[in-house]
Design a protein around this motif. Structure first.
Motif, mmCIF file in Angstrom:
data_model
loop_
_atom_site.group_PDB
_atom_site.id
_atom_site.type_symbol
_atom_site.label_atom_id
_atom_site.label_comp_id
_atom_site.label_asym_id
_atom_site.label_seq_id
_atom_site.Cartn_x
_atom_site.Cartn_y
_atom_site.Cartn_z
ATOM 1 N N CYS A 57 -1.300 3.436 10.429
ATOM 2 C CA CYS A 57 -1.197 2.084 9.864
ATOM 3 C C CYS A 57 0.254 1.654 9.631
ATOM 4 C CB CYS A 57 -1.989 2.041 8.561
ATOM 5 S SG CYS A 57 -2.026 0.410 7.839
ATOM 6 N N VAL A 79 -3.925 -5.850 -0.082
ATOM 7 C CA VAL A 79 -3.863 -4.826 0.968
ATOM 8 C C VAL A 79 -4.704 -3.628 0.540
ATOM 9 C CG1 VAL A 79 -2.382 -3.244 2.242
ATOM 10 C CG2 VAL A 79 -1.554 -5.530 1.713
ATOM 11 N N CYS A 93 -1.673 5.908 5.640
ATOM 12 C CA CYS A 93 -2.563 6.403 6.692
ATOM 13 C C CYS A 93 -1.718 6.479 7.978
ATOM 14 C CB CYS A 93 -3.739 5.455 6.885
ATOM 15 S SG CYS A 93 -4.732 5.323 5.407
ATOM 16 N N CYS A 133 0.843 -1.200 0.000
ATOM 17 C CA CYS A 133 0.000 0.000 0.000
ATOM 18 C C CYS A 133 0.876 1.246 0.000
ATOM 19 C CB CYS A 133 -0.902 -0.016 1.238
ATOM 20 S SG CYS A 133 -2.016 1.410 1.302
HETATM 21 S S1 SF4 Z 1 -5.230 1.661 6.406
HETATM 22 FE FE1 SF4 Z 1 -5.334 0.629 4.419
HETATM 23 S S2 SF4 Z 1 -5.129 2.303 2.915
HETATM 24 FE FE2 SF4 Z 1 -4.369 3.109 4.871
HETATM 25 S S3 SF4 Z 1 -2.140 2.680 4.852
HETATM 26 FE FE3 SF4 Z 1 -3.114 0.963 5.915
HETATM 27 S S4 SF4 Z 1 -3.409 -0.568 4.304
HETATM 28 FE FE4 SF4 Z 1 -3.055 1.403 3.267
#
Ligand code: SF4
Length: 440
Positions: A159, A196, A156, A152
């Motif tokens: 994350c 992901v 975010c 990804c």
């Molecule tokens: S929450 Fe989902 S979209 Fe956001 S960084 Fe993590 S894996 Fe990526």
């Protein structure tokens, strides 16, 4: 024949990968046994999404060593990538395999001899190239996961996944098709496209909608489902496919995380509440029977009472069938822990409970909409009450009374009632009854 067992902690993508590793091991001559049974080799596919998940992994590693003192223990997965140094200190492990080499793990099992210290196969960076995978996932379940994407780029702020799985990359279309055909030949009638950030699928200019189109003609495959997908990645083309006559299930799990724009901004999410609402309204207008699920996070730094109230209100107003509620968990290495406005554990717990209760009510409401309707159910197994249960395309769990073994069969069911988490119905038998049911 050496015996091997595998175990997954974590998400659907991890499950998809464990299933393929199981197949690779069987092809290499291993006899697969249930996790917990005596084995020469144990493969643990780990998760690092929260501190608790990591603690669970360490606990399980110690338990495996206690119950299988002589087994060769190979640990892979997200924790093996982000926590390799911590895992290295555990003498219980023989081999640690980071994300780069995860899907080649069986190739590194030359001798199943216990090691005095864990061997480490790990790279700090993870390749960005398109990929293929050897094997066909082994599943006991009716539905099979099908990995199409990894990594990804969204970053975010809460994350850890971009660090544990690296940049976005996609699986070749031919290889997806090859595994899908293999899964169908093993009896699976539904596949769940998994990644992901699955909506970011891109292979030689082809998109996720192209993947769905390429799977449509596979004979014996009745349903294609998309796992959790970011709202900003869902194209009109994909929605058209879902709305039209297609094997693509009317099901979307679209993480919202928060209904408050300041929180969304601090989370580094790529939309604001208004855009999310507009997207949902457009989608539901196109696909009226859609099952819409979401992820909501509570206790993100700076989430005031007002901010939480907005999340709750949006959760109540939008036509969600359910939420997955995640208490915020601080992860070292991410940006969020540096933000001001930490929320107390007690408040997080209260907010989570409130949303979980709302989610239960929403599911009940969604299920009630289908009372009196005839729905198509892919049956799985008998539950503890003796009802045969399965899922509709739009993710309603339906239970029927039946003496017959309905597992892996698709039947039309007339829904006549709902109880918490289950729609109750009667299987419609006979072709004419079925036709009648569908035309009503
Ligand atoms: S929450 Fe989902 S979209 Fe956001 S960084 Fe993590 S894996 Fe990526």
């Amino acid at each position: 024949m050496p015996q091997a067992s595998l175990h997954t902690i974590g998400c659907r993508l991890n499950q998809a990968e464990t299933a393929v590793l199981a197949d690779q091991l069987r092809t290499r001559g291993y006899d697969l046994v249930e996790f917990g049974q005596p084995a020469d080799l144990v493969v643990l596919n780990t998760c690092s999404v929260t501190d608790t998940a990591e603690a669970d992994c360490r606990h399980l590693i110690r338990k495996i060593r206690r119950t299988s003192p002589d087994a060769f223990l190979a640990v892979t997965g997200c924790y093996a990538q982000t926590g390799a140094e911590a895992l290295r200190k555990l003498k219980d492990i023989d081999l640690i395999v980071g994300a780069q080499h995860k899907m080649q793990l069986p190739q590194y099992l030359t001798a199943l001899k216990r090691r005095p210290a864990p061997e480490l196969l790990h790279t700090r960076t993870i390749g960005r190239d398109a990929f293929t995978m050897e094997g066909i996932g082994e599943y006991q379940e009716t539905r099979a996961n099908l990995k199409v994407q990894d990594g990804c780029n969204f970053m975010c702020s809460f994350c850890i996944i971009p660090f544990s799985r690296g940049h976005e990359r996609s699986r070749s279309m031919d290889d997806i098709l090859r595994e899908a055909e293999g899964l169908v030949s093993r009896g699976h009638r539904e596949v769940v496209l998994t990644g992901v950030n699955v909506g970011r699928y891109e292979f030689k200019g082809r998109t996720l909608a192209d993947v769905v189109r390429s799977l449509e003609p596979v004979g014996g495959l009745d349903r294609i489902r998309i796992s959790s997908i970011e709202p900003t990645t869902i194209t009109d083309e994909l929605l058209e496919l879902m709305a039209g006559p297609s094997k693509l299930c009317p099901y979307l799990h679209v993480p919202l995380q928060s209904g408050d724009d300041n929180v969304l901004k601090a989370m580094n999410r790529r939309y604001r509440s208004r855009e999310y609402v507009q997207f949902i309204e457009k989608t539901v207008a196109k696909i009226p029977d859609l099952c819409l699920g979401t992820d909501l996070m509570v206790g993100f730094p700076g989430e005031s009472n007002e901010a939480f109230a907005k999340t709750r209100a949006l959760g109540a107003d939008l036509p969600f069938a359910y939420f997955h509620v995640f208490p915020y968990s601080s992860r070292a290495g991410t940006a969020a822990p540096k933000l001001p406005g930490a929320v107390s554990a007690k408040t997080i717990k209260t907010r989570a409970r409130e949303l979980c209760e709302l989610s239960r009510a929403k599911r009940l409401h969604f299920y009630h909409r289908f009372v009196g309707s005839a729905v198509s159910v892919l049956f799985e197994a008998r539950n503890t009450q003796g009802l045969f249960t399965g899922l509709t395309g739009n993710y309603i769990r339906v239970g029927v009374t039946s003496d017959e073994d309905l597992s892996n069969q698709i039947r039309i069911v007339r829904v006549h009632g709902v109880m918490d988490g289950l729609a109750l119905g009667t299987a419609v038998s006979g072709a004419s009854a079925l036709r009648e049911s569908l035309t009503e």
